[in-house]
Scaffold this motif. Structure first.
Motif, PDB file in Angstrom:
ATOM      1  N   PRO A 149      21.079   0.590  -8.468  1.00  0.00           N
ATOM      2  CA  PRO A 149      20.181   0.449  -7.315  1.00  0.00           C
ATOM      3  C   PRO A 149      19.348  -0.831  -7.313  1.00  0.00           C
ATOM      4  N   GLU A 150      18.842  -1.245  -8.479  1.00  0.00           N
ATOM      5  CA  GLU A 150      18.025  -2.464  -8.541  1.00  0.00           C
ATOM      6  C   GLU A 150      18.877  -3.702  -8.272  1.00  0.00           C
ATOM      7  N   GLU A 151      20.069  -3.754  -8.880  1.00  0.00           N
ATOM      8  CA  GLU A 151      20.981  -4.877  -8.643  1.00  0.00           C
ATOM      9  C   GLU A 151      21.404  -4.938  -7.179  1.00  0.00           C
ATOM     10  N   LEU A 152      21.605  -3.769  -6.583  1.00  0.00           N
ATOM     11  CA  LEU A 152      22.016  -3.704  -5.180  1.00  0.00           C
ATOM     12  C   LEU A 152      20.939  -4.274  -4.261  1.00  0.00           C
ATOM     13  N   GLN A 153      19.686  -3.925  -4.531  1.00  0.00           N
ATOM     14  CA  GLN A 153      18.585  -4.455  -3.722  1.00  0.00           C
ATOM     15  C   GLN A 153      18.491  -5.971  -3.863  1.00  0.00           C
ATOM     16  N   THR A 154      18.674  -6.469  -5.080  1.00  0.00           N
ATOM     17  CA  THR A 154      18.650  -7.916  -5.316  1.00  0.00           C
ATOM     18  C   THR A 154      19.790  -8.598  -4.580  1.00  0.00           C
ATOM     19  N   TRP A 155      20.973  -7.970  -4.595  1.00  0.00           N
ATOM     20  CA  TRP A 155      22.145  -8.524  -3.916  1.00  0.00           C
ATOM     21  C   TRP A 155      21.891  -8.635  -2.411  1.00  0.00           C
ATOM     22  N   VAL A 156      21.351  -7.573  -1.808  1.00  0.00           N
ATOM     23  CA  VAL A 156      21.061  -7.590  -0.369  1.00  0.00           C
ATOM     24  C   VAL A 156      20.017  -8.662  -0.053  1.00  0.00           C
ATOM     25  N   TYR A 157      18.984  -8.739  -0.877  1.00  0.00           N
ATOM     26  CA  TYR A 157      17.921  -9.735  -0.679  1.00  0.00           C
ATOM     27  C   TYR A 157      18.507 -11.152  -0.683  1.00  0.00           C
ATOM     28  N   LYS A 158      19.390 -11.432  -1.640  1.00  0.00           N
ATOM     29  CA  LYS A 158      19.964 -12.778  -1.754  1.00  0.00           C
ATOM     30  C   LYS A 158      20.922 -13.084  -0.609  1.00  0.00           C
ATOM     31  N   GLN A 159      21.695 -12.072  -0.176  1.00  0.00           N
ATOM     32  CA  GLN A 159      22.606 -12.281   0.952  1.00  0.00           C
ATOM     33  C   GLN A 159      21.820 -12.659   2.202  1.00  0.00           C
ATOM     34  N   ALA A 160      20.716 -11.955   2.435  1.00  0.00           N
ATOM     35  CA  ALA A 160      19.873 -12.254   3.595  1.00  0.00           C
ATOM     36  C   ALA A 160      19.253 -13.647   3.447  1.00  0.00           C
ATOM     37  N   GLN A 161      18.789 -13.952   2.248  1.00  0.00           N
ATOM     38  CA  GLN A 161      18.172 -15.256   1.978  1.00  0.00           C
ATOM     39  C   GLN A 161      19.160 -16.392   2.248  1.00  0.00           C
ATOM     40  N   ASN A 162      20.425 -16.192   1.848  1.00  0.00           N
ATOM     41  CA  ASN A 162      21.452 -17.214   2.077  1.00  0.00           C
ATOM     42  C   ASN A 162      21.706 -17.442   3.565  1.00  0.00           C
ATOM     43  N   LEU A 163      21.470 -16.399   4.365  1.00  0.00           N
ATOM     44  CA  LEU A 163      21.676 -16.505   5.811  1.00  0.00           C
ATOM     45  C   LEU A 163      20.397 -16.886   6.551  1.00  0.00           C
ATOM     46  N   GLY A 164      19.300 -17.102   5.805  1.00  0.00           N
ATOM     47  CA  GLY A 164      18.091 -17.631   6.405  1.00  0.00           C
ATOM     48  C   GLY A 164      17.144 -16.633   7.021  1.00  0.00           C
ATOM     49  N   PHE A 165      17.228 -15.360   6.612  1.00  0.00           N
ATOM     50  CA  PHE A 165      16.269 -14.366   7.116  1.00  0.00           C
ATOM     51  C   PHE A 165      15.889 -13.431   5.983  1.00  0.00           C
ATOM     52  N   SER A 166      15.072 -12.438   6.276  1.00  0.00           N
ATOM     53  CA  SER A 166      14.662 -11.477   5.245  1.00  0.00           C
ATOM     54  C   SER A 166      14.541 -10.081   5.837  1.00  0.00           C
ATOM     55  N   PHE A 167      14.489  -9.088   4.944  1.00  0.00           N
ATOM     56  CA  PHE A 167      14.260  -7.698   5.328  1.00  0.00           C
ATOM     57  C   PHE A 167      12.842  -7.298   4.940  1.00  0.00           C
ATOM     58  N   SER A 168      12.238  -6.416   5.729  1.00  0.00           N
ATOM     59  CA  SER A 168      11.040  -5.745   5.237  1.00  0.00           C
ATOM     60  C   SER A 168      11.472  -4.829   4.099  1.00  0.00           C
ATOM     61  N   ASN A 169      10.539  -4.446   3.228  1.00  0.00           N
ATOM     62  CA  ASN A 169      10.898  -3.597   2.084  1.00  0.00           C
ATOM     63  C   ASN A 169      11.566  -2.302   2.515  1.00  0.00           C
ATOM     64  N   GLU A 170      11.021  -1.678   3.559  1.00  0.00           N
ATOM     65  CA  GLU A 170      11.565  -0.405   4.045  1.00  0.00           C
ATOM     66  C   GLU A 170      12.966  -0.610   4.644  1.00  0.00           C
ATOM     67  N   ALA A 171      13.129  -1.727   5.376  1.00  0.00           N
ATOM     68  CA  ALA A 171      14.415  -1.987   6.018  1.00  0.00           C
ATOM     69  C   ALA A 171      15.502  -2.291   4.996  1.00  0.00           C
ATOM     70  N   LEU A 172      15.117  -2.936   3.892  1.00  0.00           N
ATOM     71  CA  LEU A 172      16.089  -3.235   2.847  1.00  0.00           C
ATOM     72  C   LEU A 172      16.633  -1.945   2.240  1.00  0.00           C
ATOM     73  N   GLU A 173      15.735  -1.002   1.951  1.00  0.00           N
ATOM     74  CA  GLU A 173      16.169   0.319   1.450  1.00  0.00           C
ATOM     75  C   GLU A 173      17.029   1.027   2.494  1.00  0.00           C
ATOM     76  N   GLN A 174      16.626   0.871   3.761  1.00  0.00           N
ATOM     77  CA  GLN A 174      17.292   1.608   4.833  1.00  0.00           C
ATOM     78  C   GLN A 174      18.732   1.143   5.050  1.00  0.00           C
ATOM     79  N   ILE A 175      18.963  -0.169   4.992  1.00  0.00           N
ATOM     80  CA  ILE A 175      20.327  -0.659   5.223  1.00  0.00           C
ATOM     81  C   ILE A 175      21.258  -0.229   4.088  1.00  0.00           C
ATOM     82  N   ILE A 176      20.717  -0.143   2.864  1.00  0.00           N
ATOM     83  CA  ILE A 176      21.526   0.346   1.743  1.00  0.00           C
ATOM     84  C   ILE A 176      21.855   1.826   1.948  1.00  0.00           C
ATOM     85  N   LEU A 177      20.864   2.589   2.387  1.00  0.00           N
ATOM     86  CA  LEU A 177      21.067   4.011   2.652  1.00  0.00           C
ATOM     87  C   LEU A 177      22.110   4.213   3.748  1.00  0.00           C
TER      88      LEU A 177
END
Length: 339
Positions: A149-177
């Motif tokens: 789960p921790e690696e997955l959150q980091t992976w999503v964060y970096k993918q978004a960062q590479n595309l030039g945007f970010s997730f709110s903390n709740e939204a990051l959990e939500q897209i994984i769910l």
């Protein structure tokens, strides 16, 4: 060896003659093979330089024969051989004999113009086999396991960062769910969201709700989470959406029962001291789903879970025998569960 280290060696011009890529994470495995191909083969040469074999249908003889055949119009070749079950302890369903001794002989003196990549969808290899030991000794057996789960959150964060945007903390959990932690689905949905929020945008829960597609199974998973967390209004909105999509109530009931059996299994295995990764491997779930199920399990004791599963079995009988309206039966069950 770690796939990242293997890729660095490849990009430094030091590829191994044979790689074995194993594990359930197909997205990362495909990304590795693509990076390997990009490093070894020029784009205009791939038509002649890349060969693919399915070892559930083809003998290893054909792979090795191709490997030893001189390249045509290209300096080197890449061979990708999938479904290499002979590296595992799994029983093969095919009648094709795979001459592993010939692969061992090949590795004693491999040609320098071919790289072979074997792939297999298995968490573990059979380390009793000589070929597995040899590839591990050469750092050529590469695991592609599900991210925790921790690696997955980091992976999503970096993918978004590479595309030039970010997730709110709740939204990051939500897209994984919403995607069940599947990297292929996550990658596609993150790209879609990046186009919607734009450069330097922030994706909220509302954006994820609006844009991310969910399967029936995933909707039921989320519905149970909403019930457990007493978000009744949202749970019934999901249920209504499923009915509007003409999903069969008995199918929804079956998926709810499956989720509660998973919750019971996770609760018991956590009690026995198993880690998330071990539980995921044992019951065939993504580690992120195990984490969510463990949180859900804390809301119920074993007696209550047994009672819920018995109620679901009884409701299944009543629905199939026509003793209760299917939609009404599901709604009453969820209200009782929330109470």
């Amino acid at each position: 060896m770690d796939p990242k280290k293997a890729l660095k060696n490849i990009q430094a011009g030091k590829p191994e003659p044979v790689y074995l890529c194993y594990g359930p994470e197909k997205y990362r495995r495909r990304a590795f093979i693509q990076a390997l191909s990009d490093s070894l083969i020029e784009p205009e040469q791939r038509e002649f330089a890349v060969s693919k074999f399915d070892l559930s249908e083809t003998s290893l003889d054909s792979v090795l024969e191709d490997a030893e055949t001189l390249p045509f119009m290209v300096p080197r070749k890449l061979i990708i051989a999938s479904n290499a079950l002979f590296f595992t302890g799994a029983k093969e369903r095919t009648k094709i004999e795979q001459p592993i001794d010939k692969l061992l002989d090949y590795l004693k003196s491999p040609v320098d113009y071919t790289v072979i990549v074997f792939t297999v969808d298995a968490d573990k290899l059979d380390e009793r086999k000589k070929i597995v030991k040899l590839l591990k000794d050469r750092d050529a057996a590469l695991p592609f396991l599900s991210l925790n789960p921790e690696e997955l959150q980091t992976w999503v964060y970096k993918q978004a960062q590479n595309l030039g945007f970010s997730f709110s903390n709740e939204a990051l959990e939500q897209i994984i769910l919403y995607t069940g932690g599947d990297l292929q689905a996550l990658s596609a949905e993150i790209e879609k969201i990046s186009l919607y929020v734009g450069e330097s945008g922030v994706a909220s829960c509302e954006v994820v709700d609006q844009l991310v597609a969910r399967s029936t199974e995933q909707n039921v998973f989320i519905l149970i989470e909403d019930i457990v967390q007493l978000r009744l209004e949202r749970a019934f909105v999901i249920l209504e959406d499923l009915f509007m999509q003409r999903e069969e109530p008995i199918k929804i009931l079956m998926l709810i029962a499956r989720q509660f059996r998973i919750i019971w299994q996770v609760k018991e295995l956590v009690r026995q001291g198993y880690s998330h990764a071990q539980i995921a491997s044992q019951i065939g779930l993504h580690p992120f789903a195990v984490k969510i199920a463990e949180g859900q399990a804390k809301k119920y004791d074993n007696a209550k879970l047994g009672q819920i599963i018995a109620q679901l079995a009884d409701l299944d009988f009543q629905m199939k025998s026509g003793r209760i309206d299917k939609v009404l039966g599901l709604e009453l069950f969820l209200l009782k569960l929330a109470a």
